[in-house]
Design an enzyme around this catalytic site. Structure first.
Site, PDB file in Angstrom:
ATOM      1  N   ARG A  15       0.831  -1.200   0.000  1.00 53.84           N
ATOM      2  CA  ARG A  15       0.000   0.000   0.000  1.00 53.84           C
ATOM      3  C   ARG A  15       0.865   1.249   0.000  1.00 53.84           C
ATOM      4  O   ARG A  15       1.975   1.269   0.462  1.00 53.84           O
ATOM      5  CB  ARG A  15      -0.910   0.026   1.232  1.00 53.84           C
ATOM      6  CG  ARG A  15      -2.023  -0.991   1.199  1.00 53.84           C
ATOM      7  CD  ARG A  15      -2.966  -0.783   2.379  1.00 53.84           C
ATOM      8  NE  ARG A  15      -3.636   0.517   2.318  1.00 53.84           N
ATOM      9  CZ  ARG A  15      -3.347   1.541   3.114  1.00 53.84           C
ATOM     10  NH1 ARG A  15      -2.399   1.446   4.027  1.00 53.84           N
ATOM     11  NH2 ARG A  15      -4.012   2.669   3.018  1.00 53.84           N
TER      12      ARG A  15
ATOM     13  N   ARG B 130      -2.259   5.548  12.774  1.00 53.42           N
ATOM     14  CA  ARG B 130      -1.293   5.216  13.820  1.00 53.42           C
ATOM     15  C   ARG B 130      -1.812   5.674  15.176  1.00 53.42           C
ATOM     16  O   ARG B 130      -2.557   6.670  15.265  1.00 53.42           O
ATOM     17  CB  ARG B 130       0.073   5.876  13.562  1.00 53.42           C
ATOM     18  CG  ARG B 130       0.796   5.320  12.334  1.00 53.42           C
ATOM     19  CD  ARG B 130       2.179   5.967  12.202  1.00 53.42           C
ATOM     20  NE  ARG B 130       2.911   5.457  11.067  1.00 53.42           N
ATOM     21  CZ  ARG B 130       3.714   4.403  11.104  1.00 53.42           C
ATOM     22  NH1 ARG B 130       3.866   3.741  12.246  1.00 53.42           N
ATOM     23  NH2 ARG B 130       4.351   3.999  10.029  1.00 53.42           N
TER      24      ARG B 130
ATOM     25  N   LYS C 223       3.916  -6.190  12.726  1.00 56.47           N
ATOM     26  CA  LYS C 223       3.316  -6.563  11.447  1.00 56.47           C
ATOM     27  C   LYS C 223       3.882  -7.889  10.948  1.00 56.47           C
ATOM     28  O   LYS C 223       5.091  -8.091  10.920  1.00 56.47           O
ATOM     29  CB  LYS C 223       3.569  -5.468  10.403  1.00 56.47           C
ATOM     30  CG  LYS C 223       2.881  -5.733   9.070  1.00 56.47           C
ATOM     31  CD  LYS C 223       3.003  -4.529   8.150  1.00 56.47           C
ATOM     32  CE  LYS C 223       2.357  -4.796   6.800  1.00 56.47           C
ATOM     33  NZ  LYS C 223       2.418  -3.626   5.900  1.00 56.47           N
TER      34      LYS C 223
END
Length: 319
Positions: free
Chosen positions: A115, A315, A180
């Protein structure tokens, strides 16, 4: 490159002469292949008098192994050793009227994008780099929120593999304990009456330390969280089968509203103060989950706003 990597995948010593005979090339050509492997990040041990070996065993991707792991028989498979982008290859395949559903995978990707245009390469024969395509009738409205349902699919597979603490971060990240482990990128080839959706997934199976150090956010992989590194063929088969089930549901009217509660149970930003950044603006507020269309619910000054995906970053405010 796949030929020599296949021979070395048992992590045993093989002489240059032996490798040359197996492949049908000279020892000088073998040496060049080995140098090429090293140049793309594959570690090869060389010991005079014994030959060459990989430091660890390696399992390459094979259609027969994917089928043995239960890959849905309706899914056509394309496996390449190296390519620019599996999403790009699959888009070209769709434009040439290739049959769907289809799964494109590779051992090394050199021009992959995540992305917001971020690079996504994924090492050599250690991680999952996959693109899956499905054709939908009825235009783009049918696939609203599909990327969030794909996140649920990836999380389900990680559960099955024995990974604890799997969470989802809007819109397209899969995390384990705040780090992640996978990213998702959807692309569409659409007209008024139908659309083909390409689901790109990058999943960290076994990352090298130097790859981890080059990443600008906390990352993790399956190998560091499981007693034994899983066979990527099994992981791919599980992922593809989950995607088949989700796409069938969306085709039959069970869209993102059906997956809304499943997604929110794993929402790592729920009720957290967040900063949402998009082109030209930055918003601060409290994340309140997602709505029935897959939009992020952001509370600001006592009011709830719905924010849709695209070039958006979310975030926590202390990050």
């Amino acid at each position: 490159m796949r030929d020599i990597l296949t021979l070395l995948s048992d992590s045993q010593f093989h002489s240059g002469e032996e490798l040359g005979k197996e492949i049908g090339v000279s020892r000088a050509a073998i040496w060049k292949k080995l140098k090429k492997l090293e140049s793309i990040g594959v570690r090869v041990h060389s010991v005079k008098g014994r030959g060459y070996r990989l430091p660890n065993k390696l399992t390459l991707l094979e259609e027969s192994r994917l089928r043995d792991e239960g890959l849905n028989s309706t899914v056509s498979v394309n496996i390449q050793f190296e390519t620019g982008s599996t999403n790009g290859d699959l888009k070209q395949y769709i434009n040439q009227n290739g049959s769907l559903p289809a799964l494109f995978v590779c051992e090394r990707q050199v021009q992959g994008k995540g992305r917001r245009g971020r690079s996504w390469e994924g090492g050599v024969a250690r991680n999952v780099i996959m693109s899956f395509a499905w054709g939908f009738e009825g235009g783009v409205a049918v696939v609203e929120g599909l990327s969030l349902a794909v996140g649920v699919a990836v999380a389900n597979v990680l559960d099955e593999l024995g990974i604890a603490g799997v969470g989802l971060k809007w819109p397209n990240d899969v995390q384990v304990e705040g780090k992640k482990i996978a990213g998702i990128l959807l692309e569409m080839v659409a007209d008024q009456d139908a659309c083909q959706v390409i689901v790109g997934i990058g999943l960290n199976v076994e990352m090298l330390d130097d790859e981890m150090s080059a990443i600008d956010q906390p990352w993790t992989d399956l190998a560091s969280r499981l007693p034994q590194t899983p066979d990527r063929n099994r992981v791919l088969a599980l992922l593809a089968n989950e995607l088949v089930a989700i796409c069938e549901n969306f085709s039959n009217g069970k869209g993102i509203e059906y997956y809304q509660k499943m997604w929110q149970k794993r929402d790592v930003m729920l009720n957290q103060p967040v900063t949402v950044t998009s082109v030209g603006q930055q918003l601060k507020g409290t994340a309140r989950g997602i709505d029935a269309h897959g939009a992020l619910l952001l509370e600001r000054d006592g009011k709830i706003e719905s924010l849709h995906g695209g070039e958006v970053s979310v975030r926590r405010q202390n990050q």
